[in-house]
Enzyme design. Structure first.
Site, PDB file in Angstrom:
ATOM      1  N   GLU A  85      41.584  36.342  35.192  1.00  0.00           N
ATOM      2  CA  GLU A  85      40.890  37.525  35.738  1.00  0.00           C
ATOM      3  C   GLU A  85      40.409  37.279  37.166  1.00  0.00           C
ATOM      4  OE1 GLU A  85      37.966  39.288  33.110  1.00  0.00           O
ATOM      5  OE2 GLU A  85      36.939  40.221  34.803  1.00  0.00           O
ATOM      6  N   LYS A 280      30.270  39.437  27.465  1.00  0.00           N
ATOM      7  CA  LYS A 280      31.663  39.195  27.893  1.00  0.00           C
ATOM      8  C   LYS A 280      31.669  38.577  29.288  1.00  0.00           C
ATOM      9  CE  LYS A 280      35.855  40.273  29.699  1.00  0.00           C
ATOM     10  NZ  LYS A 280      36.265  40.159  31.107  1.00  0.00           N
ATOM     11  N   ASP A 296      38.352  24.466  22.515  1.00  0.00           N
ATOM     12  CA  ASP A 296      38.844  25.610  21.746  1.00  0.00           C
ATOM     13  C   ASP A 296      37.977  26.841  22.046  1.00  0.00           C
ATOM     14  OD1 ASP A 296      39.359  27.472  19.765  1.00  0.00           O
ATOM     15  OD2 ASP A 296      39.415  26.019  18.125  1.00  0.00           O
ATOM     16  N   HIS A 393      36.359  43.839  42.951  1.00  0.00           N
ATOM     17  CA  HIS A 393      37.573  43.963  42.137  1.00  0.00           C
ATOM     18  C   HIS A 393      38.686  44.621  42.922  1.00  0.00           C
ATOM     19  CE1 HIS A 393      35.967  43.413  37.786  1.00  0.00           C
ATOM     20  NE2 HIS A 393      35.615  42.461  38.598  1.00  0.00           N
TER      21      HIS A 393
HETATM   22  C1  MEV Z   1      34.050  41.892  33.716  1.00  0.00           C
HETATM   23  O1  MEV Z   1      35.019  40.960  33.295  1.00  0.00           O
HETATM   24  C2  MEV Z   1      32.660  41.434  33.328  1.00  0.00           C
HETATM   25  C3  MEV Z   1      31.540  42.436  33.613  1.00  0.00           C
HETATM   26  O2  MEV Z   1      31.845  43.690  33.020  1.00  0.00           O
HETATM   27  C4  MEV Z   1      30.301  41.852  32.998  1.00  0.00           C
HETATM   28  C5  MEV Z   1      29.105  42.784  32.997  1.00  0.00           C
HETATM   29  O3  MEV Z   1      29.287  44.004  32.987  1.00  0.00           O
HETATM   30  O4  MEV Z   1      27.983  42.255  32.984  1.00  0.00           O
HETATM   31  C6  MEV Z   1      31.377  42.656  35.096  1.00  0.00           C
END
Ligand code: MEV
Length: 446
Positions: A85, A280, A296, A393
């Site tokens: 990513e 995430k 892992d 991004h």
């Molecule tokens: C993207 O991979 C992760 C984010 O969405 C985490 C977040 O929103 O805190 C930017």
């Protein structure tokens, strides 16, 4: 078209590819060429990768990036990250630089206990089982002597075996809940071997005991397996500074920044939809280092999310607060990691990643990984509450489109500057790219 196939695993690599091409590729030649393009020219190295899994046909690359300047407990670390990513490595590097000037990251190990369980059904008297278990427990430890010998020399081994009555949740269900210390190994093989031996011994002892009637002797060992939920193998990473030091974001008052930041974390604490995305973001940093160091990441993910839901509702893994003018941001999560055994001794890039990290112990690696997660979370929230994440991004999105169009380094520089304050859309990049090409072509003397 997909069809059933017998004996696929027995085919050679070339035969497997030929089968795949004839059943799945529109253009057989191109498909085979792409697969082989990713083979390593070093035959020994390729064989090593082939043998990691079954039915290997090629290698699947992930970029390995580097995030330097991580000051953790007063010592600098350069962190290797394997991730596909865009923006994650850049965000880690930015957060590292930000906190480097504000005292760096602080970490502490909150425990290193691993868990494994023997799950079994016992259709008899519970008190009798409890009494028998206490009698037989020394034999369970003895039976694993051979397996635990080396681990004990390193101050590891089985630390407890507890009989747990689960019959309220499932008829006849009990477990031997075992805890372990596995030092620098993640310990999966060690734990599973111990558990299988414990299970066999326990079953044998019950079947050969006079204390049980024939029905009670019919215990059924359902399975013996480690648990990836290790809440007592936990690490904490944190950063803190005076609120007025949070002055890096132009146009934003440091106190406003701190308050908005805390609010963002509070939202993740009470709102599961946001909590999942928030966590995430943390796992972006965690998984990338876990992968680079040959650990892992599925086990880490499963354990981390279970921990996030430990209070009966899925919550943020990180916390933020402002107290007496001091901003504190911290992350706590379980991380069962190893720096010996498994891929750590086999994969050349894993070995190199561990060398970049100066050959950490498992505890040191836990602290580095947690730091990467906290840094990632800080960078994401900082972007979200200030300029938004799309700006960063979009820069990577632009580069991806330009790479796809075969842009030269000069063209990439030109378009990065051109789109600096404009919206990047696929169509607009192609239109501008073609317009520039036409202009350049027109200038070439005929
Ligand atoms: C993207 O991979 C992760 C984010 O969405 C985490 C977040 O929103 O805190 C930017």
């Amino acid at each position: 078209m997909a069809t059933s196939v017998n004996g696929f695993s027995k085919l050679t690599k070339e035969e497997k590819i030929a089968w795949l091409a004839s059943h799945h590729f529109k253009n057989k030649g191109t498909g085979i060429e792409i697969l082989k393009q990713y083979w390593n020219s070093d035959i020994k190295l390729q064989r090593l990768h082939d043998e990691f899994i079954e039915n290997t046909i090629s290698n699947f690359y992930l970029p390995l990036g580097i995030a330097p300047n991580f000051l953790i407990n007063g010592k600098y670390h350069t962190i290797p990250m394997a991730i596909e990513e865009s923006s994650v490595v850049a965000a880690a590097g930015n957060a590292a630089k930000f906190w480097q000037k504000r005292g760096g990251f602080k970490t502490e190990i909150l425990g290193t206990e691993k868990v494994g369980q023997v799950h079994f059904l016992y259709p008899g008297d519970t008190d009798k089982l409890n009494r028998f278990f206490e009698q037989v427990k020394p034999k369970l430890f003895e039976a694993t002597q051979e397996i635990t010998e080396n681990m004990k020399k390193r101050n590891g081994g089985i630390t407890s075996i507890i009989l747990s009555d689960k019959t309220e949740d499932l008829k006849h269900y009990f477990q031997l809940h075992c805890t372990f210390e596995t030092r620098d190994a993640m310990g999966a093989n060690f734990i599973n071997s111990c558990l299988e031996t414990i299970a066999k011994t326990f079953e044998f002892e019950i079947r050969n005991s006079d204390a049980f009637n024939p029905d009670e002797k019919e215990i059924q060992i359902v399975m013996s397996i480690l648990s990836n939920y290790v809440p007592n193998c936990r690490v904490r990473a944190s950063v803190s500074c005076n609120v007025d030091e949070l002055n890096a974001d132009k146009g934003m008052d440091p106190l406003d920044f701190a308050q908005k930041f805390v609010r963002a974390v509070d939202i993740a604490n009470i709102e599961p939809h946001r909590a999942v995305t928030h966590n995430k973001g943390i796992m972006n940093g965690i998984d990338a280092v876990v992968l680079a160091t040959g650990n892992d990441f599925r086990a880490i993910e499963a354990g981390a999310h279970a921990y996030a839901a430990k209070d009966g509702r899925y919550k943020s893994l990180s916390q933020a607060s402002i107290k007496d003018g001091v901003f504190t941001f911290s992350l706590e999560l379980p991380l069962a990691l190893g720096t010996v055994g498994g891929l750590t001794n086999l994969h050349p890039l894993v070995k190199l990643s561990l060398e970049i990290l100066e050959k950490p112990s498992a505890e040191e690696l836990m602290q580095i990984v947690a730091t990467a997660g906290l840094a990632q979370n800080f960078a994401a929230i900082r972007s979200l509450i200030t300029e938004g994440i799309q700006k960063g991004h979009m820069k990577m999105h632009l580069l991806n489109i330009l790479n796809h169009l075969g842009a030269t380094p000069e063209q990439k520089k030109y378009f990065t500057s051109y789109f600096k304050n404009k919206t990047v859309s696929h169509n607009e990049v192609i239109a501008q790219f073609n317009a520039l090409k036409e202009k350049d072509d027109a200038q070439v003397p005929k």
